[in-house]
Design a protein around this motif. Structure first.
Motif, PDB file in Angstrom:
ATOM      1  N   MET A   1      44.676  24.073  47.750  1.00  0.00           N
ATOM      2  CA  MET A   1      45.527  24.840  48.668  1.00  0.00           C
ATOM      3  C   MET A   1      44.834  24.902  50.025  1.00  0.00           C
ATOM      4  O   MET A   1      43.675  24.506  50.158  1.00  0.00           O
TER       5      MET A   1
ATOM      6  N   THR B   1      51.239  35.139  46.227  1.00  0.00           N
ATOM      7  CA  THR B   1      49.862  35.643  46.111  1.00  0.00           C
ATOM      8  C   THR B   1      49.748  36.906  46.975  1.00  0.00           C
ATOM      9  O   THR B   1      50.469  37.053  47.975  1.00  0.00           O
ATOM     10  N   PRO B   2      48.835  37.806  46.600  1.00  0.00           N
ATOM     11  CA  PRO B   2      48.878  39.144  47.209  1.00  0.00           C
ATOM     12  C   PRO B   2      48.510  39.191  48.694  1.00  0.00           C
ATOM     13  O   PRO B   2      49.230  39.816  49.488  1.00  0.00           O
ATOM     14  N   VAL B   3      47.374  38.588  49.063  1.00  0.00           N
ATOM     15  CA  VAL B   3      46.940  38.691  50.465  1.00  0.00           C
ATOM     16  C   VAL B   3      47.981  38.034  51.375  1.00  0.00           C
ATOM     17  O   VAL B   3      48.378  38.582  52.412  1.00  0.00           O
ATOM     18  N   CYS B   4      48.455  36.852  50.970  1.00  0.00           N
ATOM     19  CA  CYS B   4      49.466  36.132  51.764  1.00  0.00           C
ATOM     20  C   CYS B   4      50.727  36.973  51.924  1.00  0.00           C
ATOM     21  O   CYS B   4      51.348  36.991  52.987  1.00  0.00           O
TER      22      CYS B   4
ATOM     23  N   ALA C   1      40.492  32.116  51.876  1.00  0.00           N
ATOM     24  CA  ALA C   1      41.695  32.654  51.232  1.00  0.00           C
ATOM     25  C   ALA C   1      41.571  34.139  50.919  1.00  0.00           C
ATOM     26  O   ALA C   1      42.561  34.879  50.935  1.00  0.00           O
TER      27      ALA C   1
ATOM     28  N   PRO D   1      47.531  30.088  51.831  1.00  0.00           N
ATOM     29  CA  PRO D   1      47.117  29.209  50.721  1.00  0.00           C
ATOM     30  C   PRO D   1      48.183  28.953  49.669  1.00  0.00           C
ATOM     31  O   PRO D   1      48.340  27.835  49.200  1.00  0.00           O
TER      32      PRO D   1
ATOM     33  N   ARG E   1      43.036  29.730  55.357  1.00  0.00           N
ATOM     34  CA  ARG E   1      43.899  30.456  56.307  1.00  0.00           C
ATOM     35  C   ARG E   1      43.580  29.975  57.721  1.00  0.00           C
ATOM     36  O   ARG E   1      42.632  30.449  58.341  1.00  0.00           O
TER      37      ARG E   1
HETATM   38  C1  BEZ Z   1      46.021  35.668  48.193  1.00  0.00           C
HETATM   39  O1  BEZ Z   1      46.861  35.463  49.065  1.00  0.00           O
HETATM   40  O2  BEZ Z   1      45.889  36.762  47.694  1.00  0.00           O
HETATM   41  C2  BEZ Z   1      45.127  34.554  47.737  1.00  0.00           C
HETATM   42  C3  BEZ Z   1      45.567  33.253  47.767  1.00  0.00           C
HETATM   43  C4  BEZ Z   1      44.737  32.249  47.321  1.00  0.00           C
HETATM   44  C5  BEZ Z   1      43.474  32.559  46.871  1.00  0.00           C
HETATM   45  C6  BEZ Z   1      43.029  33.865  46.879  1.00  0.00           C
HETATM   46  C7  BEZ Z   1      43.855  34.881  47.302  1.00  0.00           C
END
Ligand code: BEZ
Length: 211
Positions: free
Chosen positions: A119, A42-45, A141, A38, A122
């Motif tokens: 954005m 960013t943390p998860v990405c 996301a 997204p 995933r």
């Molecule tokens: C993430 O990668 O942490 C993230 C990106 C967009 C929205 C929510 C989380």
């Protein structure tokens, strides 16, 4: 129109962290994985791209080229890759597409406005050497994907392409495969020299052919 399994993967030319890529030419005779994230920084990405970098050799061994995309610009990707390498103990060596005009995201229907409007979600597209879409996954996301699962589905797809077998629930590399109903018992005897076990006429198992 939304992409479906069996459709040709739309071609595009895009700027990436590894230079300009024409998607179909870049794929050549390989399998491919195109996956969206997204947003940069960013943390998860960050964890996803780092993990993908750490297992990149496992895709290479399977003749799969990996390509990531997000709607952020190239300068942003370049800075973020440094952070990914630093925090995830990896070296990102696969290209990241810069897609600020959303050309690729739109072609692959990666923006789902009722989920998030600015954005991509995933998305994952697995593309065969024939450039056809073999598998699609869509996650929100907030939910990081399981990249080990991508290796598992690649193994299953390649077994189907090379040996005409299917794989059962929760199949893992090394376990028995399934003979599809399209193959009758006489054909199965020729196709699967290791033999097969019929639990029911429609439920037949054979040892994994490439082991
Ligand atoms: C993430 O990668 O942490 C993230 C990106 C967009 C929205 C929510 C989380």
């Amino acid at each position: 129109m939304a992409l479906r399994l069996g459709d040709e993967a739309p071609n595009f030319t895009a700027d990436t962290t590894a230079g300009t890529i024409n998607f179909h030419e870049w794929l050549g005779n390989s399998w491919g994985i195109l996956f969206s994230h997204p947003k940069d920084f960013t943390p998860v990405c960050t964890t996803e791209l780092g993990y993908m970098a750490r297992i990149a050799d496992d895709f290479k061994k399977r003749n799969v080229k990996v390509l990531a995309v997000s709607v952020d610009p190239l300068e942003s990707h370049t800075g973020w890759v440094k952070d990914i390498n630093e925090t995830q103990s990896c070296t990102v060596s696969y290209p990241l597409i810069a897609d600020p005009d959303r050309k690729v995201a739109t072609l692959y229907d990666m923006i789902h406005p009722n989920a998030i409007d600015n954005m991509t979600v995933r998305s994952v597209f697995v593309i065969g050497p024939d450039k056809k879409v073999k598998l699609m996954l869509t996650y929100p996301a907030s939910c990081g994907r399981n990249f080990d699962e991508l290796l598992r589905v690649i193994d299953s797809l390649q077994l189907t392409a090379n040996f005409k077998v299917a794989t059962p629930v929760n199949w893992k590399d090394g376990q028995d495969c399934i003979i599809t109903p399209a193959v009758n018992d006489d054909e199965a005897k020729k196709l699967f020299p290791k033999g097969f076990k019929s639990v029911k006429p429609y439920l037949r198992y054979t040892p994994q052919p490439n082991k």
